[in-house]
Scaffold this active site. Structure first.
Site, short mmCIF file in Angstrom:
data_model
loop_
_atom_site.label_atom_id
_atom_site.label_comp_id
_atom_site.label_asym_id
_atom_site.label_seq_id
_atom_site.Cartn_x
_atom_site.Cartn_y
_atom_site.Cartn_z
CB CYS A 1 -0.93 0.01 1.21
SG CYS A 1 -1.81 -1.54 1.47
CG HIS B 1 -2.66 3.76 4.98
ND1 HIS B 1 -2.46 3.64 3.62
CD2 HIS B 1 -2.86 2.50 5.43
CE1 HIS B 1 -2.53 2.36 3.27
NE2 HIS B 1 -2.78 1.65 4.35
CG HIS C 1 -6.92 -0.05 0.84
ND1 HIS C 1 -5.93 0.46 0.04
CD2 HIS C 1 -6.27 -0.61 1.91
CE1 HIS C 1 -4.74 0.24 0.58
NE2 HIS C 1 -4.94 -0.41 1.72
#
Length: 424
Positions: A169, A311, A348
């Site tokens: 990520c 995040h 995401h």
């Protein structure tokens, strides 16, 4: 050693809630969700049957790829990456003429996670049926990790470093910092940086099996991605790409380019899966160190950070992330910066997340607003204990500000944080 200032002169994005810069900007301002229900996931008995998939028409594809390139083409991540990358290059004032001279001053760092899964599956079936000669000539290019960089560099004719990074990520944010350092050190005038991610069951299935994706909102997909919310129940998978053209300030001024923002610096590190860090959970000390070093490397103080694009995945770790920010910045309550999570609108996007969210960060800085955290009216009590609710806006907030920090934290206990400043 050179110490060139680095600015952003081009942006491109393919996101679930907006394909192209203008659509994405409006989606951010309006708090528009790009999450929808997908029957394919239901048919495959996924617990989470929703996701964020950009809408790409055949007509749009034909504006970027030739008929020959599209023949047998079946890699969504490369498709997204090429569209975002070419858009960013054009937005910076350049063209994509296939007959252009080789440009030794410009390079490319474009990251990805799992690339070309659908194409790889297609190839496996043909091989199992003994049809090796019918695989086609682009299987390797569509399934190798650096396929997106290979496609883009050929389309744009870059002669400097051309490579692909992959750090879960953190990939997109890491790519920005890698390109930044190359220009800062005088090894390139310009770098096209970003990241992309495929969509679909063969990418998302493993996460569904891990039970980290929400299953509670299959009938209300736009309400499903709930970072920092008390009723968050896991992340929503997404896909797409983000791209930025980084350029030395000298080069940008020389050609009269528009400048979106300046990259001040950042930091990349790892928690080493120690001190509570695991493959899927962060080492809090390393996260705090990453933020602290990013600020130091950028030549600013923690009090200079006006906005954070976090995040923040809508999992149980959101509260820990906010706590890490408060400790790294030594700021809490009403003294904490405004913070938002682009994931509330797009889900995401895995390897593409950092790049899409970097683009979102630069847009907010350039246009002077803080995008809303949708689905966060019920702020998690653990977060409300350390940060004032007003610092987490649920509606678009117009704000005059100078500095935004963007961080990404990835599987494998890896971290990246970059600091952008309004260009004066």
């Amino acid at each position: 050693m050179n110490n060139n200032r680095v600015v952003i002169t081009g942006l491109g994005v393919v996101a679930p809630n907006g394909v192209g810069l203008s659509d994405f900007i409006e989606a951010l301002k309006q708090g528009k969700s790009g999450i929808s229900f997908h029957q394919e996931l239901a048919d495959l008995k996924f617990s989470c049957q929703i996701g964020g998939i950009p809408t790409i028409s055949d007509e749009l594809k034909s504006k970027y790829f030739t008929d020959l390139q599209l023949r047998g083409f079946n890699s969504s991540g490369i498709l997204y990456g090429c569209i975002a990358g070419i858009d960013a290059w054009k937005d910076a004032g350049f063209d994509s003429n296939p007959d252009s001279e080789l440009d030794y001053d410009t390079g490319l760092i474009f990251g990805t996670g799992t690339s070309g899964v659908e194409k790889f599956r297609e190839a496996i079936y043909k091989l199992d049926e003994g049809q090796v000669r019918r695989l086609g000539s682009t299987v390797v290019l569509q399934t190798m990790a650096s396929g997106v960089s290979a496609y883009l560099s050929g389309m744009l004719g870059f002669g400097n470093q051309v490579t692909t990074n992959s750090s879960a990520c953190t990939t997109g944010t890491e790519a920005v910092l890698m390109g930044f350092e190359r220009i800062q050190n005088g090894k390139a005038k310009r770098m096209l940086v970003g990241s992309c991610s495929d969509h679909g069951p063969y990418v998302w299935g493993g996460f569904d099996a891990m039970r980290v994706m929400t299953y509670k909102h299959n009938d209300s997909p736009e309400e499903a991605s709930r970072p920092m919310s008390a009723t968050a129940s896991g992340f929503v998978p997404g896909s797409g790409a983000g791209a930025l053209v980084l350029e030395s300030l000298e080069s940008a001024l020389e050609r009269g380019a528009k400048i979106y923002a300046e990259v001040l610096g950042g930091e990349v590190n790892s928690g080493g899966q120690r001190q509570g860090g695991t493959l899927t959970a962060p080492n809090a000390e390393a996260v705090q160190r990453c933020i602290t070093k990013a600020i130091q490397n950028s030549g600013v103080s923690s009090n200079d950070i006006n906005v954070i694009n976090g995040h923040l995945t809508a999992t149980t770790k959101d509260g820990l992330e906010i706590e890490n920010w408060t400790k790294a910045l030594h700021r809490n309550g009403g003294n904490f910066p405004y913070i938002n999570s682009t994931k509330s609108m797009v889900g995401h996007c895995l390897a593409a997340a950092g790049a899409i969210e970097c683009v979102a960060s630069v847009i907010q800085l350039n246009e002077q607003f803080v995008a809303p955290n949708i689905n966060c009216e019920d702020l998690h009590p653990d977060i409300e204990d350390i940060v004032n609710r007003e610092q987490i806006p649920t509606e678009k907030l117009n704000l005059n500000f100078d500095v935004i920090a963007k961080a990404s934290f990835g599987f494998g206990d890896v971290n990246a944080c970059v600091v952008f400043k309004k260009f004066n």
